[in-house]
Motif scaffolding. Structure first.
Motif, PDB file in Angstrom:
ATOM      1  N   ASN A  39     -80.714  30.108  56.032  1.00 22.64           N
ATOM      2  CA  ASN A  39     -80.314  31.154  56.469  1.00 22.64           C
ATOM      3  C   ASN A  39     -79.194  31.807  55.341  1.00 22.64           C
ATOM      4  O   ASN A  39     -79.228  33.061  54.993  1.00 22.64           O
ATOM      5  CB  ASN A  39     -79.757  31.434  57.759  1.00 22.64           C
ATOM      6  N   ALA A  40     -78.331  30.913  55.024  1.00 17.85           N
ATOM      7  CA  ALA A  40     -77.232  31.322  54.248  1.00 17.85           C
ATOM      8  C   ALA A  40     -77.583  31.861  53.034  1.00 17.85           C
ATOM      9  O   ALA A  40     -77.196  32.972  52.572  1.00 17.85           O
ATOM     10  CB  ALA A  40     -76.126  30.154  54.138  1.00 17.85           C
ATOM     11  N   LYS A  41     -78.514  30.932  52.301  1.00 21.51           N
ATOM     12  CA  LYS A  41     -79.214  31.403  51.021  1.00 21.51           C
ATOM     13  C   LYS A  41     -80.148  32.758  51.227  1.00 21.51           C
ATOM     14  O   LYS A  41     -79.745  33.519  50.267  1.00 21.51           O
ATOM     15  CB  LYS A  41     -80.243  30.300  50.768  1.00 21.51           C
ATOM     16  N   LEU A  42     -80.764  32.908  52.398  1.00 19.46           N
ATOM     17  CA  LEU A  42     -81.348  34.118  52.535  1.00 19.46           C
ATOM     18  C   LEU A  42     -80.255  35.442  52.554  1.00 19.46           C
ATOM     19  O   LEU A  42     -80.456  36.471  51.982  1.00 19.46           O
ATOM     20  CB  LEU A  42     -82.016  34.281  53.895  1.00 19.46           C
ATOM     21  N   ALA A  43     -79.172  35.137  53.323  1.00 18.94           N
ATOM     22  CA  ALA A  43     -78.008  36.200  53.560  1.00 18.94           C
ATOM     23  C   ALA A  43     -77.698  36.605  51.985  1.00 18.94           C
ATOM     24  O   ALA A  43     -77.419  37.595  51.584  1.00 18.94           O
ATOM     25  CB  ALA A  43     -77.153  35.620  54.514  1.00 18.94           C
ATOM     26  N   GLU A  44     -77.252  35.507  51.530  1.00 18.69           N
ATOM     27  CA  GLU A  44     -76.621  35.633  50.098  1.00 18.69           C
ATOM     28  C   GLU A  44     -77.890  36.295  49.237  1.00 18.69           C
ATOM     29  O   GLU A  44     -77.433  37.447  48.502  1.00 18.69           O
ATOM     30  CB  GLU A  44     -76.624  34.078  49.426  1.00 18.69           C
ATOM     31  N   GLY A  45     -79.058  35.902  49.248  1.00 22.48           N
ATOM     32  CA  GLY A  45     -80.124  36.576  48.515  1.00 22.48           C
ATOM     33  C   GLY A  45     -79.987  38.263  48.760  1.00 22.48           C
ATOM     34  O   GLY A  45     -80.158  38.851  47.920  1.00 22.48           O
ATOM     35  N   GLU A  46     -80.245  38.213  50.080  1.00 20.13           N
ATOM     36  CA  GLU A  46     -80.279  39.732  50.484  1.00 20.13           C
ATOM     37  C   GLU A  46     -79.097  40.509  50.105  1.00 20.13           C
ATOM     38  O   GLU A  46     -79.070  41.615  49.610  1.00 20.13           O
ATOM     39  CB  GLU A  46     -80.219  39.824  52.079  1.00 20.13           C
ATOM     40  N   ALA A  47     -77.742  39.748  50.112  1.00 15.17           N
ATOM     41  CA  ALA A  47     -76.564  40.521  49.690  1.00 15.17           C
ATOM     42  C   ALA A  47     -76.742  40.691  48.066  1.00 15.17           C
ATOM     43  O   ALA A  47     -76.300  41.930  47.813  1.00 15.17           O
ATOM     44  CB  ALA A  47     -75.261  39.791  49.994  1.00 15.17           C
ATOM     45  N   GLN A  48     -77.211  39.891  47.473  1.00 11.00           N
ATOM     46  CA  GLN A  48     -77.245  40.073  45.916  1.00 11.00           C
ATOM     47  C   GLN A  48     -78.468  41.259  45.611  1.00 11.00           C
ATOM     48  O   GLN A  48     -78.221  42.120  45.002  1.00 11.00           O
ATOM     49  CB  GLN A  48     -77.766  38.787  45.497  1.00 11.00           C
ATOM     50  N   ILE A  49     -79.477  41.165  46.437  1.00 15.90           N
ATOM     51  CA  ILE A  49     -80.544  42.203  46.514  1.00 15.90           C
ATOM     52  C   ILE A  49     -79.905  43.559  46.626  1.00 15.90           C
ATOM     53  O   ILE A  49     -80.172  44.628  45.786  1.00 15.90           O
ATOM     54  CB  ILE A  49     -81.652  42.065  47.260  1.00 15.90           C
ATOM     55  N   LYS A  50     -79.335  43.716  47.740  1.00 17.92           N
ATOM     56  CA  LYS A  50     -78.745  44.925  48.123  1.00 17.92           C
ATOM     57  C   LYS A  50     -77.639  45.317  47.073  1.00 17.92           C
ATOM     58  O   LYS A  50     -77.591  46.627  46.641  1.00 17.92           O
ATOM     59  CB  LYS A  50     -77.725  44.613  49.446  1.00 17.92           C
ATOM     60  N   GLU A  51     -76.878  44.610  46.541  1.00 18.28           N
ATOM     61  CA  GLU A  51     -75.694  44.602  45.479  1.00 18.28           C
ATOM     62  C   GLU A  51     -76.422  45.443  44.326  1.00 18.28           C
ATOM     63  O   GLU A  51     -76.011  46.494  43.639  1.00 18.28           O
ATOM     64  CB  GLU A  51     -74.862  43.498  45.004  1.00 18.28           C
ATOM     65  N   THR A  52     -77.702  44.583  43.893  1.00 14.70           N
ATOM     66  CA  THR A  52     -78.222  45.030  42.792  1.00 14.70           C
ATOM     67  C   THR A  52     -78.807  46.475  42.939  1.00 14.70           C
ATOM     68  O   THR A  52     -78.891  47.339  41.931  1.00 14.70           O
ATOM     69  CB  THR A  52     -79.307  43.817  42.387  1.00 14.70           C
ATOM     70  N   ARG A  53     -79.489  46.491  44.133  1.00 11.88           N
ATOM     71  CA  ARG A  53     -80.096  47.862  44.534  1.00 11.88           C
ATOM     72  C   ARG A  53     -79.007  48.887  44.316  1.00 11.88           C
ATOM     73  O   ARG A  53     -79.435  50.003  43.565  1.00 11.88           O
ATOM     74  CB  ARG A  53     -80.583  47.642  45.794  1.00 11.88           C
ATOM     75  N   GLU A  54     -77.811  48.622  44.826  1.00 12.96           N
ATOM     76  CA  GLU A  54     -76.753  49.662  44.804  1.00 12.96           C
ATOM     77  C   GLU A  54     -76.373  49.932  43.237  1.00 12.96           C
ATOM     78  O   GLU A  54     -76.240  51.028  43.014  1.00 12.96           O
ATOM     79  CB  GLU A  54     -75.643  49.439  45.723  1.00 12.96           C
ATOM     80  N   LYS A  55     -76.199  48.991  42.634  1.00 10.28           N
ATOM     81  CA  LYS A  55     -75.699  49.032  41.181  1.00 10.28           C
ATOM     82  C   LYS A  55     -76.874  49.567  40.539  1.00 10.28           C
ATOM     83  O   LYS A  55     -76.478  50.598  39.859  1.00 10.28           O
ATOM     84  CB  LYS A  55     -75.780  47.647  40.682  1.00 10.28           C
ATOM     85  N   ALA A  56     -78.077  49.634  40.884  1.00  2.00           N
ATOM     86  CA  ALA A  56     -79.315  50.055  40.182  1.00  2.00           C
ATOM     87  C   ALA A  56     -79.416  51.563  40.496  1.00  2.00           C
ATOM     88  O   ALA A  56     -79.392  52.589  39.575  1.00  2.00           O
ATOM     89  CB  ALA A  56     -80.716  49.448  40.511  1.00  2.00           C
TER      90      ALA A  56
END
Lengths: 240, 161
Positions: B105-122
């Motif tokens: 779950n932690a990994k998933l949350a981290e992944g999701e956060a990264q995805i969100k961050e990347t998305r926002e960045k993009a």
């Protein structure tokens, strides 16, 4: 060929007279004494070393004891075992008398009416004494079976008395006849052995077979005499 | 027949009585007691052995019962231990499963956060690039009447839609 009845002749060995009666020690008396001595010797030797696990020799008197004991128990009940010494002695006396008579030049006192009749008379008196001791006056009811009307007593009682007295007579005749006939047959066939010369081998072989048969008859007759004595003893002990 | 000759009747009867009663005496007083004694001794010995055999049989039965009892007890204890081990194992497995799920779950949350961050960045990048491209297009097309703020607002509107 000598007379086959000669073997039954009584010869006095030590003449004895007492009170006008001839009670000489004869060849018959000698073989009676021998029957006692041989049986006593046999028992003494066989019972010399008694062990819990019996030796072959110790088994002989034990087997005889067990045999006569079971015979008495079967025919007269466990109550009769107190009279075992009498029955045991009768069996041994008759058996040794018969067997000793089978030796050549011996004498068979059991082929004599006086000896066997005397023994049967002793057995009869023994039974009467036991009967009277046990049943007192009730012993006379032996001659009056249960359920017989009193009116028939004069007829039934003499018949029962004759029947009672004929028991020792039948015992005597049976044993004497068997022993006499057997010895006469042996003597006649033995006579042919010498008369036929070389051919005498045939009657000799036949006589050998007869001797074996006579040993069997001697023991069988002792057995029958004992069984009948047990049955008469049973009549004296138990009710009619 | 010599058997029927009465001359020797009394003599025979006399000697018969002597021999028979002497033999009866010998048998009843000497030999029969000896035989009876040894037979009784043997019977006692046999009875003793039978009693011993009976006792040994009882002991053997008792031992067998004890063995069966011990076996039943040991089986029960083994079953209990097996049950405890099984429960312990299940607990351990459950614990490990929970831990793994938490990590996942932690990994998933981290992944999701990264995805969100990347998305926002993009998205941010897209905004900047679009703005630059729009300014370039305006400059090239000489559309100076359009203010930069208008373009910004328009892009913002498109992106937010």
């Amino acid at each position: 060929m000598s007379n086959p009845m000669e073997q039954f002749n009584i010869q006095p060995i030590i003449p004895i007279k007492a009170g006008g009666y001839d009670i000489s020690f004869t060849n018959s008396s000698l073989f009676m004494v021998l029957a006692v001595v041989v049986s006593a010797l046999l028992f003494t030797i066989c019972l010399r070393k008694r062990t819990i696990v019996p030796s072959l020799s110790q088994s002989i008197p034990e087997a005889l004891y067990e045999f006569v004991s079971s015979l008495l128990k079967e025919n007269a009940g466990a109550e009769a075992l107190r009279y075992f010494p009498f029955i045991f002695t009768v069996f041994l006396f008759v058996a040794f008398g018969n067997l000793l008579g089978l030796f050549p030049y011996s004498f068979t006192f059991t082929s004599h009416v006086a000896a066997v009749g005397g023994l049967s008379l002793i057995a009869l008196m023994f039974n009467i004494c036991i009967g009277i001791k046990k049943k007192k006056w009730g012993y006379w009811r032996t001659f009056m079976p249960n359920g017989i009307p009193l009116a028939l007593a004069p007829l039934i009682m003499p018949i029962e008395m004759i029947s009672f007295l004929s028991k020792p007579f039948s015992l005597t005749v049976r044993l004497v006849a068997n022993m006499t006939v057997g010895h006469i047959m042996l003597k006649i066939i033995a006579g042919f052995v010498l008369a036929l010369g070389v051919g005498g081998v045939v009657p000799l072989l036949f006589n050998s077979c007869i001797v074996v048969f006579e040993i069997f008859i001697a023991l069988l007759q002792a057995f029958i005499y004992t069984v009948l004595s047990c049955i008469y003893l049973s009549d004296a002990i138990h009710s009619h | 027949m010599p058997q029927l000759n009465p001359t020797w009747f009394i003599s025979q009867f006399f000697w018969l009585c002597i021999c028979f009663f002497f033999m009866l005496f010998l048998m009843s007083k000497v030999f029969i007691p000896k035989i009876k004694d040894i037979l009784e001794q043997r019977q006692r010995k046999i009875d003793d052995y039978l009693v011993k055999a009976h006792q040994l049989k009882e002991q053997a039965e008792e031992s067998l019962k004890k063995y069966h009892d011990a076996l039943a007890q040991a089986t029960a204890e083994a079953n209990k231990a097996l049950e405890a081990s099984r429960a312990e194992m299940n607990a351990y497995v459950a614990k490990k499963q929970d831990e793994a799920a938490q990590k996942l779950n932690a990994k998933l949350a981290e992944g999701e956060a990264q995805i969100k961050e990347t998305r926002e960045k993009a998205i941010k990048e897209v905004k900047n690039v679009s703005q630059e491209w729009a300014l370039d297009i305006i400059a090239k097309l000489e559309l100076n009447k359009i203010d930069a703020d208008d373009i910004k607002n328009s892009i913002k509107k498109v992106v937010n839609d």
